[in-house]
Motif scaffolding. Structure first.
Motif, short mmCIF file in Angstrom:
data_model
loop_
_atom_site.label_atom_id
_atom_site.label_comp_id
_atom_site.label_asym_id
_atom_site.label_seq_id
_atom_site.Cartn_x
_atom_site.Cartn_y
_atom_site.Cartn_z
N ARG A 135 -8.69 -4.83 4.83
CA ARG A 135 -9.20 -4.07 3.69
C ARG A 135 -8.15 -3.94 2.58
O ARG A 135 -6.96 -4.13 2.83
N ASN A 136 -8.61 -3.59 1.39
CA ASN A 136 -7.71 -3.47 0.24
C ASN A 136 -7.55 -2.00 -0.17
O ASN A 136 -8.53 -1.36 -0.57
N THR A 137 -6.33 -1.49 -0.07
CA THR A 137 -6.06 -0.10 -0.45
C THR A 137 -6.39 0.15 -1.92
O THR A 137 -6.74 1.26 -2.32
N ASN A 138 -6.27 -0.91 -2.74
CA ASN A 138 -6.53 -0.74 -4.17
C ASN A 138 -8.01 -0.91 -4.51
O ASN A 138 -8.40 -0.73 -5.66
N GLU A 139 -8.79 -1.29 -3.53
CA GLU A 139 -10.24 -1.47 -3.76
C GLU A 139 -10.97 -1.03 -2.48
O GLU A 139 -11.59 -1.83 -1.78
N TRP A 150 -4.95 -2.47 6.27
CA TRP A 150 -5.08 -2.24 4.81
C TRP A 150 -3.92 -2.90 4.07
O TRP A 150 -2.76 -2.65 4.36
N THR A 151 -4.28 -3.77 3.09
CA THR A 151 -3.26 -4.53 2.40
C THR A 151 -3.56 -4.56 0.90
O THR A 151 -4.17 -3.61 0.38
N ASP A 152 -3.11 -5.60 0.20
CA ASP A 152 -3.31 -5.62 -1.25
C ASP A 152 -4.29 -6.71 -1.69
O ASP A 152 -4.33 -7.09 -2.84
N VAL A 153 -5.05 -7.26 -0.74
CA VAL A 153 -6.11 -8.20 -1.09
C VAL A 153 -7.40 -7.74 -0.39
O VAL A 153 -7.33 -7.13 0.67
N SER A 154 -8.53 -8.07 -0.99
CA SER A 154 -9.80 -7.59 -0.43
C SER A 154 -10.26 -8.49 0.70
O SER A 154 -11.33 -9.08 0.66
N SER A 173 0.83 -1.22 0.00
CA SER A 173 0.00 0.00 0.00
C SER A 173 0.86 1.26 0.00
O SER A 173 0.34 2.37 -0.12
N GLY A 183 -14.17 -6.02 2.71
CA GLY A 183 -13.10 -6.88 3.22
C GLY A 183 -13.59 -7.93 4.20
O GLY A 183 -14.75 -8.34 4.16
#
Ligand code: ADP
Ligand code: ASP
Ligand code: MG
Length: 439
Positions: free
Chosen positions: A264-268, A207-211, A13, A273
């Motif tokens: 949660r996903n920072t990219n979505e 907050w990470t990179d998967v939903s 993130s 999540g």
């Protein structure tokens, strides 16, 4: 509970200025996100390295007296891109030069690798216009290098009461004598959990990179089903067994004060999540919640008729391992058998000696050693009341021609651990997933 959300952002993130902007938008979207914990910049794309890995590499260069300038330049460029891309007024070079200079005077590995999150937190604080709190002043370790939770709670709550909004670097703190000490890898998750506990947050957002948490590792099964809700207990079993989304030690600080964790996903950011809490109010009838696993174990399987009636038999084996300072992963046992599961990294070259001592002191009918074993945990609260789970699992593995070397249902009944050979690890996870979730 307060109206405070603690938000921890992982390496991906924060890999570059573009990712920082997404984080900025997330924080701004909710005024309750008052405390922000950051990791070091991670991989922006597959060819990029995590800054923490580069810092470890830097230290290895120093240890071998090899010039480290090239590695340090790569690190510096990552931060320069972030600061320049965000157009913030922060002379990060000054800090980088300071770190470089301190290296030439000799620094500990913990100090050096902690700089990844330190610099990122300085930048994030400036970018969000939040206060910066150095983790070395608020996360306390004792002399033996373990987290001192009592002192941390005291120091951290006092400090946070003076800051309405702050950014804190994850992953490290300091000992009483002021030396920097880091958690194990992925430890920013722990820092976030500690901060959430101390401010009695309404939620700890990770907050990470998967939903969210997925039913299994997406690097093994394509598009596994997301988990909407999971209990701390199930999550801990999965995290401990290798589901790397959240550090397993990040669960305890929030669990006993009932603060939910939201992955949660920072990219979505619109995706809700995974919600993790203590109560199981799920309406679905999924029998299993998730599957995770780890490789590289050794199983020592001991067989002796009437073992159970021999007083102290298992204790003798455990004592031998204790004397060799070896921690044990699992000890599944039957009427006449006991298996000792040990991580390969624990054994080094001690295995032959241990086997010899068990044979001499316990006189078993047979003793087999299985090296390079993987353990797979199939976890689910509903498993405890559903008959036939084990049979379904073993049929799935049998149909794929996978040999099962060990089974441990554990006393919790929410987890069946299966031991297979390392080479069958991914195949076994896919087989279990397909059996319970469908192709
Ligand atoms: P961060 O840098 O945000 O801390 P991590 O790399 O520590 O992120 O954790 C997220 C990664 O965990 C995902 O990218 C995914 O590859 C991996 N992972 C392993 N098991 C799972 C799972 N069950 N669900 C989701 N992600 C998983
Ligand atoms: N940066 C550290 C690591 O890579 C800590 C973390 O990401 O949580 O392990
Ligand atoms: Mg992580």
């Amino acid at each position: 509970m307060t109206e405070i959300k603690v938000a921890k952002f992982g390496g991906t993130s924060l890999a570059n200025s573009n990712q920082f902007r997404k984080v900025g938008a997330v924080v701004e979207a909710d005024k309750d996100r008052r405390y922000v914990i950051v990791s070091a910049p991670g991989k922006g794309h597959s060819d990029e390295n995590k800054v923490t890995d580069l810092l470890y590499l830097c230290h290895a260069h120093i240890n071998y007296s090899v010039p480290f300038d090239q590695v340090f330049d790569i690190i510096s460029n990552r931060y320069l891109e972030i600061v320049n891309g965000l157009k913030i007024d922060l002379d990060i070079r000054v800090y980088l030069d300071e770190i470089k200079e301190s290296i030439s005077k000799g620094v500990s590995v913990d100090y050096l690798v902690s700089r990844g999150e330190y610099l990122n937190a300085l930048i994030m604080a400036k970018f969000l216009n939040y206060d910066f709190i150095d983790a070395k002043e608020v996360i306390c370790f004792d002399k033996s290098g373990s987290l001192d939770m009592v002192r941390t709670e005291e120091v951290l709550s006092k400090r946070l009461s003076k800051h309405n909004r702050a950014v804190i670097p994850g992953f490290y703190g300091s000992t009483l004598d002021g030396k920097i000490k880091t958690f194990s890898r992925g430890g920013s998750d722990i820092t976030g959990a500690i901060v959430a506990r101390v401010v009695q947050a309404e939620v700890y957002e990770n907050w990470t990179d998967v939903s969210g948490f997925l039913m299994t590792d997406p690097r093994i099964v394509e598009n596994p089903r997301p988990i909407e809700k999971i209990t701390y207990r199930e999550l801990r079993e999965l995290s401990y067994m290798g589901a790397s989304v959240l550090h397993e030690e990040a669960i305890l600080p929030v669990r006993n004060v009932d603060i939910p964790i939201n992955i949660r996903n920072t990219n979505e950011p619109d995706n809700p999540g995974t919600m993790i809490n203590s109560v199981d109010d799920r309406k679905n009838d999924n029998i299993i919640t998730g599957i995770a696993g780890k490789r590289d174990f050794t199983v020592i399987a001991v067989h002796k008729n009437h073992m159970n009636s021999e007083v102290g038999f298992i204790r003798k084996i455990l004592l031998i391992l204790e004397i060799h300072n070896i921690t044990i992963e699992h000890v599944p046992s039957g009427i006449d058998t006991v298996s000792i599961v040990i991580s390969n990294s624990q054994l080094d070259s001690k295995l032959d000696l241990i086997v010899e001592e068990i044979e001499k002191q316990c006189n078993p009918d047979s003793l087999n050693v299985y090296r390079n074993m993987a353990l797979i945990a199939t976890v689910g609260n509903n498993m405890a009341h559903t008959p036939g789970i084990a049979a379904k699992l073993f049929t799935a593995l049998g149909n794929e021609g996978i040999n099962i070397r060990m089974i441990d249902q554990g006393s919790s009944e929410i987890n069946i651990i299966t031991g297979v050979e390392d080479k069958d690890f991914e195949k076994a996870i896919k087989a279990i997933y397909n059996a319970f979730v469908g192709e």
